[in-house]
Design a protein around this motif. Structure first.
Motif, PDB file in Angstrom:
ATOM      1  N   THR A  42       0.838  -1.158  -0.200  1.00 16.77           N
ATOM      2  CA  THR A  42       0.179  -0.263   0.185  1.00 16.77           C
ATOM      3  C   THR A  42       0.982   1.515  -0.009  1.00 16.77           C
ATOM      4  O   THR A  42       0.487   2.422  -0.980  1.00 16.77           O
ATOM      5  N   VAL A  43       1.730   1.370   0.381  1.00 16.73           N
ATOM      6  CA  VAL A  43       2.839   2.431   0.826  1.00 16.73           C
ATOM      7  C   VAL A  43       3.647   2.842  -1.099  1.00 16.73           C
ATOM      8  O   VAL A  43       3.642   3.596  -1.056  1.00 16.73           O
ATOM      9  N   ALA A  44       4.396   1.488  -1.007  1.00 18.46           N
ATOM     10  CA  ALA A  44       4.256   1.636  -2.933  1.00 18.46           C
ATOM     11  C   ALA A  44       3.015   2.333  -3.766  1.00 18.46           C
ATOM     12  O   ALA A  44       3.609   3.426  -4.507  1.00 18.46           O
ATOM     13  N   ASP A  45       2.223   1.856  -3.478  1.00 21.12           N
ATOM     14  CA  ASP A  45       1.364   1.998  -3.994  1.00 21.12           C
ATOM     15  C   ASP A  45       0.837   3.743  -3.559  1.00 21.12           C
ATOM     16  O   ASP A  45       0.919   4.478  -4.827  1.00 21.12           O
ATOM     17  N   ASP A  46       0.878   4.286  -2.680  1.00 24.24           N
ATOM     18  CA  ASP A  46       0.613   5.637  -2.187  1.00 24.24           C
ATOM     19  C   ASP A  46       1.435   6.717  -2.855  1.00 24.24           C
ATOM     20  O   ASP A  46       1.494   7.439  -3.833  1.00 24.24           O
ATOM     21  N   PHE A  47       3.501   5.965  -2.662  1.00 25.64           N
ATOM     22  CA  PHE A  47       3.992   6.788  -3.217  1.00 25.64           C
ATOM     23  C   PHE A  47       3.884   7.273  -4.309  1.00 25.64           C
ATOM     24  O   PHE A  47       4.519   8.417  -5.124  1.00 25.64           O
ATOM     25  N   LEU A  48       3.426   5.807  -5.551  1.00 28.80           N
ATOM     26  CA  LEU A  48       3.449   6.114  -6.637  1.00 28.80           C
ATOM     27  C   LEU A  48       2.515   7.089  -7.358  1.00 28.80           C
ATOM     28  O   LEU A  48       1.882   7.681  -8.664  1.00 28.80           O
ATOM     29  N   ARG A  49       1.404   6.789  -6.315  1.00 31.86           N
ATOM     30  CA  ARG A  49      -0.013   7.875  -7.039  1.00 31.86           C
ATOM     31  C   ARG A  49       0.722   8.987  -6.809  1.00 31.86           C
ATOM     32  O   ARG A  49       0.028  10.010  -7.199  1.00 31.86           O
ATOM     33  N   SER A  50       1.349   9.207  -5.622  1.00 31.51           N
ATOM     34  CA  SER A  50       1.570  11.154  -5.075  1.00 31.51           C
ATOM     35  C   SER A  50       2.972  11.468  -6.234  1.00 31.51           C
ATOM     36  O   SER A  50       2.666  12.687  -6.730  1.00 31.51           O
ATOM     37  N   VAL A  51       3.892  10.557  -7.131  1.00 34.27           N
ATOM     38  CA  VAL A  51       4.322  10.997  -7.961  1.00 34.27           C
ATOM     39  C   VAL A  51       3.738  11.571  -9.035  1.00 34.27           C
ATOM     40  O   VAL A  51       3.387  12.569  -9.423  1.00 34.27           O
ATOM     41  N   THR A  52       2.375  10.471  -9.854  1.00 36.37           N
ATOM     42  CA  THR A  52       1.504  10.877 -10.464  1.00 36.37           C
ATOM     43  C   THR A  52       1.109  11.868 -10.499  1.00 36.37           C
ATOM     44  O   THR A  52       1.278  12.937 -11.268  1.00 36.37           O
ATOM     45  N   ARG A  64       3.700  15.299 -11.489  1.00 38.22           N
ATOM     46  CA  ARG A  64       4.609  15.257 -11.810  1.00 38.22           C
ATOM     47  C   ARG A  64       3.081  15.722 -13.169  1.00 38.22           C
ATOM     48  O   ARG A  64       3.717  16.398 -14.373  1.00 38.22           O
ATOM     49  N   ALA A  65       1.892  15.375 -13.103  1.00 35.81           N
ATOM     50  CA  ALA A  65       0.783  15.703 -13.904  1.00 35.81           C
ATOM     51  C   ALA A  65       0.394  17.429 -13.339  1.00 35.81           C
ATOM     52  O   ALA A  65       0.137  18.541 -14.526  1.00 35.81           O
ATOM     53  N   ARG A  77       2.941  19.437 -13.160  1.00 36.75           N
ATOM     54  CA  ARG A  77       3.957  19.741 -14.437  1.00 36.75           C
ATOM     55  C   ARG A  77       3.558  19.619 -15.515  1.00 36.75           C
ATOM     56  O   ARG A  77       4.665  19.463 -15.872  1.00 36.75           O
ATOM     57  N   GLY A  78       2.615  18.937 -15.660  1.00 36.57           N
ATOM     58  CA  GLY A  78       2.577  18.557 -17.353  1.00 36.57           C
ATOM     59  C   GLY A  78       3.534  17.489 -17.418  1.00 36.57           C
ATOM     60  O   GLY A  78       3.560  17.674 -18.487  1.00 36.57           O
ATOM     61  N   ILE A  79       3.852  17.003 -16.884  1.00 38.30           N
ATOM     62  CA  ILE A  79       4.967  15.641 -17.453  1.00 38.30           C
ATOM     63  C   ILE A  79       4.248  14.192 -17.050  1.00 38.30           C
ATOM     64  O   ILE A  79       2.709  14.514 -16.511  1.00 38.30           O
ATOM     65  N   PRO A  80       3.983  13.079 -17.954  1.00 35.76           N
ATOM     66  CA  PRO A  80       3.523  11.977 -18.483  1.00 35.76           C
ATOM     67  C   PRO A  80       3.725  11.590 -17.152  1.00 35.76           C
ATOM     68  O   PRO A  80       5.296  11.302 -16.530  1.00 35.76           O
ATOM     69  N   ALA A  81       2.454  11.038 -16.814  1.00 30.49           N
ATOM     70  CA  ALA A  81       3.154   9.670 -15.526  1.00 30.49           C
ATOM     71  C   ALA A  81       3.996   8.287 -16.155  1.00 30.49           C
ATOM     72  O   ALA A  81       4.221   8.816 -17.121  1.00 30.49           O
ATOM     73  N   LEU A  82       4.911   8.140 -15.031  1.00 30.50           N
ATOM     74  CA  LEU A  82       5.542   6.649 -15.001  1.00 30.50           C
ATOM     75  C   LEU A  82       4.856   5.726 -15.333  1.00 30.50           C
ATOM     76  O   LEU A  82       3.685   5.452 -14.897  1.00 30.50           O
ATOM     77  N   LEU A 116      10.388  13.453 -10.605  1.00 34.01           N
ATOM     78  CA  LEU A 116       9.526  14.013 -11.100  1.00 34.01           C
ATOM     79  C   LEU A 116      10.312  14.732 -12.799  1.00 34.01           C
ATOM     80  O   LEU A 116       9.665  16.162 -12.525  1.00 34.01           O
ATOM     81  N   LYS A 117      11.019  14.197 -13.044  1.00 32.74           N
ATOM     82  CA  LYS A 117      11.706  14.736 -14.301  1.00 32.74           C
ATOM     83  C   LYS A 117      11.328  13.603 -15.673  1.00 32.74           C
ATOM     84  O   LYS A 117      10.940  12.704 -15.327  1.00 32.74           O
ATOM     85  N   GLY A 118      11.414  15.332 -16.650  1.00 30.63           N
ATOM     86  CA  GLY A 118      10.689  13.953 -17.182  1.00 30.63           C
ATOM     87  C   GLY A 118      11.148  13.149 -18.288  1.00 30.63           C
ATOM     88  O   GLY A 118      10.933  12.373 -19.500  1.00 30.63           O
ATOM     89  N   LYS A 119      12.527  12.494 -18.620  1.00 31.71           N
ATOM     90  CA  LYS A 119      12.873  12.027 -18.872  1.00 31.71           C
ATOM     91  C   LYS A 119      13.146  11.247 -18.142  1.00 31.71           C
ATOM     92  O   LYS A 119      12.981   9.940 -19.969  1.00 31.71           O
ATOM     93  N   TYR A 120      12.235  10.201 -17.268  1.00 33.95           N
ATOM     94  CA  TYR A 120      12.276   8.295 -17.360  1.00 33.95           C
ATOM     95  C   TYR A 120      10.547   8.461 -17.593  1.00 33.95           C
ATOM     96  O   TYR A 120       9.845   9.566 -17.581  1.00 33.95           O
ATOM     97  N   SER A 121      10.372   7.317 -17.911  1.00 36.17           N
ATOM     98  CA  SER A 121       8.988   6.619 -18.366  1.00 36.17           C
ATOM     99  C   SER A 121       8.413   5.361 -17.251  1.00 36.17           C
ATOM    100  O   SER A 121       7.944   5.545 -17.529  1.00 36.17           O
ATOM    101  N   LEU A 122       9.804   4.527 -17.018  1.00 40.28           N
ATOM    102  CA  LEU A 122       9.363   3.355 -16.113  1.00 40.28           C
ATOM    103  C   LEU A 122      10.224   3.798 -14.851  1.00 40.28           C
ATOM    104  O   LEU A 122      10.825   4.302 -14.434  1.00 40.28           O
ATOM    105  N   VAL A 123       9.275   2.875 -13.715  1.00 39.74           N
ATOM    106  CA  VAL A 123       9.559   2.772 -12.135  1.00 39.74           C
ATOM    107  C   VAL A 123       9.274   1.641 -12.302  1.00 39.74           C
ATOM    108  O   VAL A 123       8.616   0.782 -12.608  1.00 39.74           O
TER     109      VAL A 123
END
Length: 520
Positions: free
Chosen positions: A405-415, A418-419, A421-426, A488-495
């Protein structure tokens, strides 16, 4: 005759009162017309005797306060008229009630009352047992003489440590309105906060901007319904956080009549029992607020008792000790680990008044009614003239978290970040997830941050990724996106995210997080 002392709780209010027994009418803004113009001859003599003892002890001389003196004279007159020597008036209620009602705010007050035969006896008494409150800056004195032979003098002394200057503030604000709160902090104080208890018992707080000359100018909104509001200003001082001012306001309802019930709680000779009595009061207040009871903790109580003894021995009253540091330092020395610690302190001759004073203070009330607190230790030591130094140490136990759950919540905060800042989700990658999880498990086993397992596994595994950045965290609370700026850098696409939680024998729980970010 020995004085009867009523030491107000950590944070009690001062205010304006009529010269004799009539309370001023509580209005939109209190008038200063009821302040005393000057002390009487007896009051001037009492003040000179008090100043002489302070000078002899090397303490600051006190400034005579016309508003405090009006309250003091009112109480002395009432004692003389009705033949009692008590802190609570059978007709007018407590001294602090009359301070509250008039709306002139202050904190850090101590009151002392005497019934004595002559000024010479008063001089001998304060020489034998100084009134104390070395840090006081202002004083109100009321002296009323009764009879001729024998003559009795009724004396009330109100000491105040003034830490700020406030402009008038309303006693009876209009519902839904906002009012200006302005003034100046004394030198040495910074980072002011506005803390308000609303009629529903909730506490809200916000930072107050501080301008040149330590001036502040903000507003207080009375928009949480009709009833009682406690408005408090706190700030950071040399010895930690302190309450500078506290006002009580009533909105949409008349100011209540005084409660003349003497709710004094007798202090048992065994102070361990007194500590448990305070603990029970805290849990009753929590039950009234619908909160779970706290568990009593002897280790926390020992730390609290040590701080109370330190305040008594070294004659200070603050959260930060000049010799033993702050609450975090004290807990570290005691080997106590918890997710979070908070502290209340009070100085009072009565247990019930101490608890009520803390509940009246929004900041202290917040600690008592903290829904996340789990444990409490209370430490009480006896000072001069039955004054009690009371310390309450609250602790929140470490929380157990589900790693997935912690991992999922962390990814949601990253998404979300990024949104914004106008950056696509990982895109989450199963292989990166596995490697991240194995690295976090390895960190948990060795008890330190390392990325060796992640590097080793990536070398063994054929990854369809051009570049991978490794982020590692150790934390008590679940991680947030801002803690790993690389996410939060746009160059990354996978996580890939891996989280595990360790638990030590002393109860400490730690989250170990690994984040792998890849470029295709």
């Amino acid at each position: 005759m020995r004085p009867l002392i009523a030491v107000l709780a950590t944070l009690l209010l001062t205010a304006l009162a009529a010269p004799l027994s009539a309370l001023p009418v509580a209005g939109a803004y209190p008038s200063r017309n009821n302040a005393l113009a000057a002390p009487s001859d007896l009051e001037r003599e009492a003040l000179e005797l008090l100043q002489r003892e302070r000078r002899r002890a090397g303490n600051f001389l006190l400034e005579w306060d016309p508003l405090l003196s009006a309250v003091a004279r009112e109480h002395s007159q009432d004692m003389a008229d009705h033949n009692y020597v008590e802190y609570v008036s059978p007709r007018l209620g407590t001294i602090e009630y009359r301070m509250h009602r008039a709306g002139v705010s202050s904190a850090n007050n101590r009151s002392v009352i005497y019934r004595i035969g002559a000024m010479s006896a008063f001089a001998a008494e304060i020489k034998r047992q100084p009134v104390g409150a070395e840090s006081a800056t202002h004083v109100g004195i009321g002296v009323v003489s009764k009879g001729v032979l024998p003559r009795e003098l009724y004396i009330t002394i109100l000491l105040r440590e003034k830490r700020s200057t406030l402009e008038p503030f309303p006693t009876l604000p209009l519902p839904g309105r906002a009012y200006r709160l302005a003034g100046e902090l004394d030198p040495g104080f910074s980072k002011p906060m506005l803390v308000v208890t609303t009629p529903d018992g909730r506490v809200r707080e916000e930072k107050i901007p501080l301008g040149p000359g330590n001036r502040f100018d903000t507003t207080v909104s009375f928009d949480a319904g009709n009833g009682k509001y406690d408005v408090e200003i706190t700030a950071e001082g040399r010895l930690g956080p302190a309450v500078l001012d506290l006002m009580r306001c009533y909105v949409g309802t008349p100011y209540p009549e005084p409660d003349t019930t003497d709710r004094a709680v007798k202090t048992p000779s065994n102070l361990r029992l007194a500590e448990r009595m305070i603990f029970d009061m805290v849990n009753r207040s929590r039950a009234e607020a619908g909160l779970a009871p706290l568990e009593y903790d002897d280790a926390l109580a020992a730390v609290a008792r040590g701080h109370s003894a330190d305040m008594r021995a070294n004659r200070f009253f603050a959260h930060v000790s000049p010799t033993h540091g702050d609450l975090t330092d004290r807990m570290k020395r005691a080997g106590i680990k918890g997710r979070r610690f908070t502290e209340n302190i009070a100085a009072n001759a009565d247990l019930g008044s101490a608890h009520r004073g803390l509940m009246d203070s929004p900041g202290h009330r917040k600690n008592i009614l903290d829904p996340e607190a789990t444990r409490l230790g209370v430490g009480i030591v006896l000072g001069e003239e039955k004054q009690l130094f009371i310390t309450e140490n609250f602790m929140q136990d470490f929380l157990a978290h589900d790693p997935a759950t912690v991992a999922d919540d962390f990814l949601r905060s990253v998404t979300a970040a990024r949104a914004a800042r106008g950056i696509p989700a990982l895109s989450r990658d199963a292989t990166l997830d596995r490697i991240a999880r194995e690295n976090s498990e390895a960190m948990s086993r060795v008890g330190k941050l390392t990325h060796e397992t992640a590097r080793s596994e990536m070398q063994k595994t054929r990854l369809n990724v051009r570049f991978v950045q490794i982020g590692i965290l150790q934390s008590i609370d679940p991680p947030k996106a801002e803690q790993l700026a690389e996410t939060l850098k746009g160059k990354y696409s996978l996580v890939g995210v891996g989280v595990t939680q360790s638990q030590a024998a002393d109860g400490e729980r730690m989250l170990w997080t690994t984040v792998l970010m890849g470029e295709k």
